[in-house]
Design an enzyme around this catalytic site. Sequence first.
Site, PDB file in Angstrom:
ATOM      1  N   HIS A  91      -3.133   1.864  -1.406  1.00  0.00           N
ATOM      2  CA  HIS A  91      -2.124   1.212  -0.560  1.00  0.00           C
ATOM      3  C   HIS A  91      -1.335   0.219  -1.421  1.00  0.00           C
ATOM      4  O   HIS A  91      -1.837  -0.864  -1.747  1.00  0.00           O
ATOM      5  CB  HIS A  91      -2.901   0.491   0.546  1.00  0.00           C
ATOM      6  CG  HIS A  91      -2.071  -0.281   1.498  1.00  0.00           C
ATOM      7  ND1 HIS A  91      -1.292   0.316   2.460  1.00  0.00           N
ATOM      8  CD2 HIS A  91      -1.912  -1.624   1.669  1.00  0.00           C
ATOM      9  CE1 HIS A  91      -0.695  -0.611   3.179  1.00  0.00           C
ATOM     10  NE2 HIS A  91      -1.051  -1.806   2.722  1.00  0.00           N
ATOM     11  N   SER A 147       4.026  -1.882   3.732  1.00  0.00           N
ATOM     12  CA  SER A 147       2.973  -2.236   4.680  1.00  0.00           C
ATOM     13  C   SER A 147       3.511  -3.018   5.887  1.00  0.00           C
ATOM     14  O   SER A 147       4.417  -2.543   6.540  1.00  0.00           O
ATOM     15  CB  SER A 147       1.888  -3.012   3.925  1.00  0.00           C
ATOM     16  OG  SER A 147       0.667  -2.791   4.557  1.00  0.00           O
TER      17      SER A 147
HETATM   18  C1  GCU Z   1      -3.611  -4.643   7.094  1.00  0.00           C
HETATM   19  C2  GCU Z   1      -3.084  -4.192   8.437  1.00  0.00           C
HETATM   20  C3  GCU Z   1      -1.941  -3.193   8.313  1.00  0.00           C
HETATM   21  C4  GCU Z   1      -0.888  -3.705   7.361  1.00  0.00           C
HETATM   22  C5  GCU Z   1      -1.524  -4.130   6.059  1.00  0.00           C
HETATM   23  C6  GCU Z   1      -0.570  -4.800   5.064  1.00  0.00           C
HETATM   24  O1  GCU Z   1      -4.260  -3.569   6.472  1.00  0.00           O
HETATM   25  O2  GCU Z   1      -4.170  -3.673   9.165  1.00  0.00           O
HETATM   26  O3  GCU Z   1      -1.361  -2.950   9.568  1.00  0.00           O
HETATM   27  O4  GCU Z   1       0.116  -2.762   7.170  1.00  0.00           O
HETATM   28  O5  GCU Z   1      -2.537  -5.076   6.310  1.00  0.00           O
HETATM   29  O6  GCU Z   1       0.432  -5.379   5.470  1.00  0.00           O
HETATM   30  O7  GCU Z   1      -0.908  -4.805   3.881  1.00  0.00           O
END
Ligand code: GCU
Length: 420
Positions: free
Chosen positions: A400, A258
């Site tokens: 995710h 992420s």
């Molecule tokens: C949020 C953000 C993303 C990121 C994510 C994370 O969802 O909008 O850009 O990648 O956090 O780091 O878990």
Amino acid sequence: MNKSIAVLLIIVCSALSARSQNKPADTSYTLPDVLVSQSGKKTASVKEWEKIRRPEILKLFEDNVQGKTPGKKIPLKFAITSVNASALNGTATRKQVRAYFSADEKYYMDILLYLPNNAGKPVPVFLGLNFGGNQSIHADTGILISRRWFRYANAPAYIDHYATEASRGVQSYDWEVEKILAAGYGLATIYYGDLQPDSAASVNAGIAPLFYDTGQTAPADDQWGAIGVWAWGLSRALDYLETEKTVDAKKVAVIGHSRLGKTALWAGAQDKRFAIVISNNSGEGGAAVTRRKYGETIEVMNKAFPHWFSGNFKKYNNREEELPVDFHELIALIAPRPVYIASASEDQWADPAGEYLSGYYATPVYNLYGVKGLTSVTPPGINTPVGEGNIGYHMRQGEHAMRLYDWQQYIRFADRFFRK
Ligand code: GCU
């Protein structure tokens, strides 16, 4: 039910569901051609790529996206804080090292390193930052609990943004330590908050002030944001790994999930010593092609996390077309080194198809080097890894996260290059 009330209900419900879904991706975009330099010249050789186009793209990212990493060299000092040669039931050596960035020892990061025992030779290593503190990656009670500030405040593991004993192992589902070690790899990790707290209000609570000019109080618009700072920390961890005799520092795969996937890509783009780069669900500002405007956009990200990227990147809020690069060119900066991009089917926010396409559109640069990348413009289905060449991709079924399935693919991919 009265007919007009029913119609009204249908309208309200469909409006609500449209809000909760992503708009379809924009398909009318034109991506900058990775091989065509700003002067309009087409890159025809590795030499031209390395001398002209690659430096140009790197500078465009520095000037417009992540911001410049300061060139100033900081004297490093590494102090071993603990070693246990019979960790994890005797299968591993656990080493904890504090890397100091200043003589007054005020600035430092703690590296947690696990090495498989009985490897008989220096091992390849996966290196990545973690979200929950080193102690969160495994329940091993020998791991130092981080005393830093955390974004989390979910008791009992984190109380008032500080970690407790209950935080041990809370993110072990993201870090398959035993599986990584059993495959013959070491694992090195650092809490990203050691480098800079992940908060817009805490830009000066990390290492950035070490690099300020006299009188400077914040990074200038063209200087790094937190992603640049975190990436810098990964390179300093690699400096440490180069001193570690049990590690084959020419075989370090930098990995991140992420926002830390965005970070791993930027670290790998800038520092060619990283032999493999792995992006797990990095999405916007990471692997995803931004001109698709699907899921998260530049504006949404910059508003929610203004401290991640440079001040200059804010100029492109809602103006994706004006950005002189797109994120397939971030992948291309890694060429010809192997890069693996992973998505998750339920992670539409990170735009799985856009993540795939950045690998596809970076492929011409890999081809210049005579290696394969991704050959089909159509992303593969769920749980169908693709890429026989130096770019790997899969979309895992699920949310995710970084899971066993992802690690299995990363290990298989790394084996292809590291076990030759
Ligand atoms: C949020 C953000 C993303 C990121 C994510 C994370 O969802 O909008 O850009 O990648 O956090 O780091 O878990």
